[in-house]
Design an enzyme around this catalytic site. Structure first.
Site, PDB file in Angstrom:
ATOM      1  N   ASP A  84       0.830  -1.214   0.000  1.00 52.28           N
ATOM      2  CA  ASP A  84       0.000   0.000   0.000  1.00 52.28           C
ATOM      3  C   ASP A  84       0.863   1.263   0.000  1.00 52.28           C
ATOM      4  OD1 ASP A  84      -2.341   1.433   0.007  1.00 52.28           O
ATOM      5  OD2 ASP A  84      -2.744   1.180   2.143  1.00 52.28           O
ATOM      6  N   ASN A 124     -10.927  -2.506  -5.432  1.00 52.25           N
ATOM      7  CA  ASN A 124     -10.111  -1.616  -6.274  1.00 52.25           C
ATOM      8  C   ASN A 124     -10.725  -1.374  -7.660  1.00 52.25           C
ATOM      9  OD1 ASN A 124      -6.960  -2.858  -4.932  1.00 52.25           O
ATOM     10  ND2 ASN A 124      -8.068  -0.998  -4.369  1.00 52.25           N
TER      11      ASN A 124
HETATM   12  C1  IPE Z   1      -5.511  -2.770  -0.229  1.00 54.41           C
HETATM   13  O1  IPE Z   1      -5.130  -1.448  -0.422  1.00 54.41           O
HETATM   14  C2  IPE Z   1      -5.500  -3.505  -1.522  1.00 54.41           C
HETATM   15  C3  IPE Z   1      -4.187  -3.691  -2.135  1.00 54.41           C
HETATM   16  C4  IPE Z   1      -3.037  -3.379  -1.608  1.00 54.41           C
HETATM   17  C5  IPE Z   1      -4.188  -4.303  -3.417  1.00 54.41           C
HETATM   18  P1  IPE Z   1      -6.211  -0.280  -0.575  1.00 54.41           P
HETATM   19  O2  IPE Z   1      -5.447   0.985  -0.689  1.00 54.41           O
HETATM   20  O3  IPE Z   1      -7.150  -0.599  -1.662  1.00 54.41           O
HETATM   21  O4  IPE Z   1      -6.979  -0.370   0.818  1.00 54.41           O
HETATM   22  P2  IPE Z   1      -7.872   0.700   1.591  1.00 54.41           P
HETATM   23  O5  IPE Z   1      -8.913   1.162   0.636  1.00 54.41           O
HETATM   24  O6  IPE Z   1      -6.956   1.804   1.997  1.00 54.41           O
HETATM   25  O7  IPE Z   1      -8.405  -0.032   2.760  1.00 54.41           O
HETATM   26  C1  IPE Z   2      -1.456   0.229  -3.362  1.00 54.02           C
HETATM   27  O1  IPE Z   2      -1.254   1.589  -3.374  1.00 54.02           O
HETATM   28  C2  IPE Z   2      -1.702  -0.339  -4.721  1.00 54.02           C
HETATM   29  C3  IPE Z   2      -3.066  -0.821  -4.960  1.00 54.02           C
HETATM   30  C4  IPE Z   2      -4.033  -0.821  -4.087  1.00 54.02           C
HETATM   31  C5  IPE Z   2      -3.367  -1.329  -6.275  1.00 54.02           C
HETATM   32  P1  IPE Z   2      -2.472   2.614  -3.384  1.00 54.02           P
HETATM   33  O2  IPE Z   2      -2.802   2.911  -4.818  1.00 54.02           O
HETATM   34  O3  IPE Z   2      -3.597   2.134  -2.565  1.00 54.02           O
HETATM   35  O4  IPE Z   2      -1.798   3.887  -2.736  1.00 54.02           O
HETATM   36  P2  IPE Z   2      -2.481   4.905  -1.740  1.00 54.02           P
HETATM   37  O5  IPE Z   2      -3.033   4.122  -0.595  1.00 54.02           O
HETATM   38  O6  IPE Z   2      -3.539   5.609  -2.507  1.00 54.02           O
HETATM   39  O7  IPE Z   2      -1.364   5.798  -1.308  1.00 54.02           O
HETATM   40 MG    MG Z   3      -4.082   2.379  -0.609  1.00 53.48          MG
END
Ligand code: IPE
Ligand code: IPE
Ligand code: MG
Length: 264
Positions: A36, A84
């Protein structure tokens, strides 16, 4: 080229006090990671979120290589949750492009280092070409046995549990199974992760303290480690730090500390 300490000779972790010894015997058998923080990493640099995902893909390469090198047998990476799909179409498409690029560029590496690729999640929901490439890569690496790389794609822990319940209920209706015969072992054996032990350690990067629908059933006794580092900056040194932290923990599984100490 990734530099990882040769743990067979000197098990001191770089950047850690010499008293923190790294025990190769106590590595997690199954490591799961919620990758993340790509978006915030990019935002802080005035880059697009997609640039963040690109940098994150480099971390994936390095972390997979490092895990293979130090001997972690199973690595599960949360790459795309079912939730996502709600993100802007452009970002979602970019993620699939990056996955395709990753699969193509890493096939040689997976073959050379005997890494088997597997996917968990509803991969039939992926764009057709990506799904095909994924299945193709899984087939091409299916005989590899040194490490299992599990990618969670279009994954939802709750959906996985519901599917398993549906499958077992259908077997009951077909008179192949009695409801009373359903136990935890049978349930586990009907999840995506049927052939693997539960994760020993879960790492979540970017400081968020939540599970976000990941491996809900499997994480009953998983150790949790939250790193404040954004995923694109999470590289071998940060992984080593997480593993050292894990090794200092006492896993009790509901027993007293004394009971557990006798068993180890
Ligand atoms: C969790 O991250 C899913 C992945 C890392 C693929 P998100 O960024 O989607 O999670 P939330 O929305 O902050 O809980
Ligand atoms: C994790 O990084 C990747 C996926 C969930 C695909 P994020 O895209 O969630 O990054 P933040 O949380 O917005 O910083
Ligand atoms: Mg995230």
């Amino acid at each position: 080229m990734v530099t990882v300490p040769d743990l067979s000779k000197d098990n001191t972790i770089p950047g850690q006090p010499a008293t923190d010894r790294f025990n190769v015997e106590k590595l997690p058998h199954h490591l799961a990671i919620i990758m993340d923080g790509n978006g915030r990493w990019a935002q802080e640099r005035n880059l697009s979120r997609i640039e963040g995902h690109r940098a994150g893909a480099e971390s994936v390469r390095i972390i997979v290589r490092t895990c293979r090198k130090i001997g972690i047998p199973i690595l599960t990476l949360y790459a795309f949750s079912k939730e996502n799909w709600q993100r802007p179409g452009r970002e979602v498409q970019a993620l699939w492009r990056l996955l395709s690029r990753y699969l193509k560029s890493e096939l040689d590496e997976m073959t050379k280092h005997s890494i088997r690729l597997n996917a968990i999640g509803d991969i039939q929901e992926l764009p057709k070409s990506v799904n095909r490439l994924l299945v193709d890569t899984m087939n091409k690496t299916s005989a590899n046995s040194e490490m299992l790389l599990n990618l969670a794609l279009s994954y939802s822990g709750r959906t996985e549990i519901v599917r398993t319940a549906q499958k077992l209920a259908a077997a009951c209706v077909a008179n192949q199974l009695e409801p009373a015969e359903i136990d935890e072992v049978m349930f586990s054996q009907n999840l995506y992760t049927s052939d693997m032990p539960d994760p020993d350690l879960l790492i979540r990067t970017s400081g968020e303290q939540r599970i976000s629908n990941f491996l809900l059933w499997q994480m009953a006794y998983t150790e949790l480690y939250v790193s404040p580092i954004y995923w694109p900056d999470f590289r071998e040194a940060q992984l080593m730090e997480a593993l050292a932290d894990y090794q200092r923990r006492e896993r009790r599984f509901g027993k007293t500390g004394e009971q557990q100490a006798k068993e180890v």
